[in-house]
Design an enzyme around this catalytic site. Structure first.
Site, PDB file in Angstrom:
ATOM      1  N   TYR A   1       0.872  -1.292  -0.086  1.00  0.00           N
ATOM      2  CA  TYR A   1       0.000   0.066   0.070  1.00  0.00           C
ATOM      3  C   TYR A   1       1.013   1.053   0.010  1.00  0.00           C
ATOM      4  CZ  TYR A   1       0.214  -0.334   5.192  1.00  0.00           C
ATOM      5  OH  TYR A   1       0.766  -0.595   6.437  1.00  0.00           O
ATOM      6  N   CYS A   2       0.455   2.366  -0.541  1.00  0.00           N
ATOM      7  CA  CYS A   2       1.189   3.569  -0.964  1.00  0.00           C
ATOM      8  C   CYS A   2       2.450   3.409  -1.332  1.00  0.00           C
ATOM      9  CB  CYS A   2       0.973   4.396   0.524  1.00  0.00           C
ATOM     10  SG  CYS A   2       1.594   6.273   0.154  1.00  0.00           S
ATOM     11  N   PRO A   3       2.636   2.681  -2.447  1.00  0.00           N
ATOM     12  CA  PRO A   3       3.817   2.363  -3.011  1.00  0.00           C
ATOM     13  C   PRO A   3       4.693   3.658  -3.657  1.00  0.00           C
ATOM     14  CG  PRO A   3       2.046   1.891  -4.744  1.00  0.00           C
ATOM     15  CD  PRO A   3       1.408   2.376  -3.399  1.00  0.00           C
TER      16      PRO A   3
ATOM     17  N   LYS B   1       8.219  -4.932   2.255  1.00  0.00           N
ATOM     18  CA  LYS B   1       8.349  -3.499   2.769  1.00  0.00           C
ATOM     19  C   LYS B   1       7.631  -3.362   4.224  1.00  0.00           C
ATOM     20  CE  LYS B   1       5.796   0.789   1.771  1.00  0.00           C
ATOM     21  NZ  LYS B   1       4.682   1.376   0.673  1.00  0.00           N
TER      22      LYS B   1
END
Length: 273
Positions: free
Chosen positions: A143-145, A156
């Site tokens: 998420y939110c890459p 991550k």
């Protein structure tokens, strides 16, 4: 001690305990306040640590989901409160196992370009976890890459962002310290699933793959607590005396808090129209 801590005196403001039960909007207002104070030379460069209980911070693009109200209902069903970030990026999870660190720097005398800000935070995280080989590149499926996703072995555990106001820069990182990184990712996966409902959109939202995310405790194979990391960070800084906002700074904070709260209200209302 990292070089940038050696070269100047730093202010330290720890809200890893005091802010937990309060709205994360207060933290965004705090960083905006520090940006102006540091940028104008009224405060030393500052490190602020902050933690908030179950909150999902949404980005502007998230509010353009075709079924955003159903998406937010999905977050609430997981026990998370949605708020709107006052800067770019996409949805991220905050909870008791996620430590946020803000480095607030001044551009009053020397400009700091965006890559340099990211590198400072990357270096700091490396100093906090010297036993780890940490990479910075986009983790597809997280998420939110972004290009400064921090990972170990391709999974991550952190993401870095920046906020710039009045010659001040807040470089922010969220560190998934303990708990399950994949369970956090499932919350955001369900948000996008409910918010999209299979519709095609001009903006390409991330397809969340929970297995791409993990906490530092999971990745390093040992129990790490948020408070342990805060203590290590404080020690890296040379253990300066803590300095929260002073009485003469609270009026400015009130201004930024009102602005952040009002913007959040308008964005949430717009999402539900």
């Amino acid at each position: 001690m990292p070089l940038f801590f050696e070269e100047t005196s730093w202010r330290f403001w720890d809200q890893s305990l005091s802010a937990k039960s309060r709205s994360a909007l207060e933290s965004f207002a705090a960083d905006d306040t520090l940006c102006e104070l540091v940028g104008s030379g009224k405060s030393a460069p500052t490190v602020r640590t902050w933690v908030h209980d179950n909150t999902v911070v949404l980005g502007i693009q998230d509010h353009r989901l075709p079924h955003i109200d159903e998406g937010m209902d999905a977050l609430k069903a997981h026990g998370f409160k949605p708020i709107v970030r006052n800067s770019g990026g996409l949805a991220v999870v905050l909870d008791a196992g996620v430590l946020n660190i803000s480095l607030v720097l001044s551009e009053k005398d020397n400009a700091i370009d965006i890559p340099a800000g990211y590198e400072l935070m990357f270096d700091l995280v490396g100093e906090l976890f010297p036993e780890a080989t940490i990479d910075a590149y986009e983790i597809v499926g997280s998420y939110c890459p972004g290009s400064y996703d921090l990972s170990i072995g391709g999974r991550k555990f952190a993401g870095i962002s920046q906020r710039r106001i009045r010659r001040g820069i807040a470089v922010q990182v969220y560190l998934c310290v303990d708990g399950s990184g994949s369970e956090r990712a499932k919350v955001i996966r369900d948000f996008y699933k409910a918010g999209l409902q299979g519709e095609e959109t001009k903006f390409i939202y991330p397809e969340i793959k929970p297995e791409t995310m993990a906490s530092l405790s999971e990745l390093l194979g040992r129990n790490i607590t948020v408070q342990e990391v805060v203590i290590d960070l404080h020690a890296l800084m040379g253990a300066p005396a803590p300095m929260p906002l002073q009485p003469n700074e609270t009026e400015l904070y009130g201004f930024y808090l009102d602005r952040v709260v009002e913007r959040n209200r308008k964005m949430l209302e717009r999402s539900l129209e």
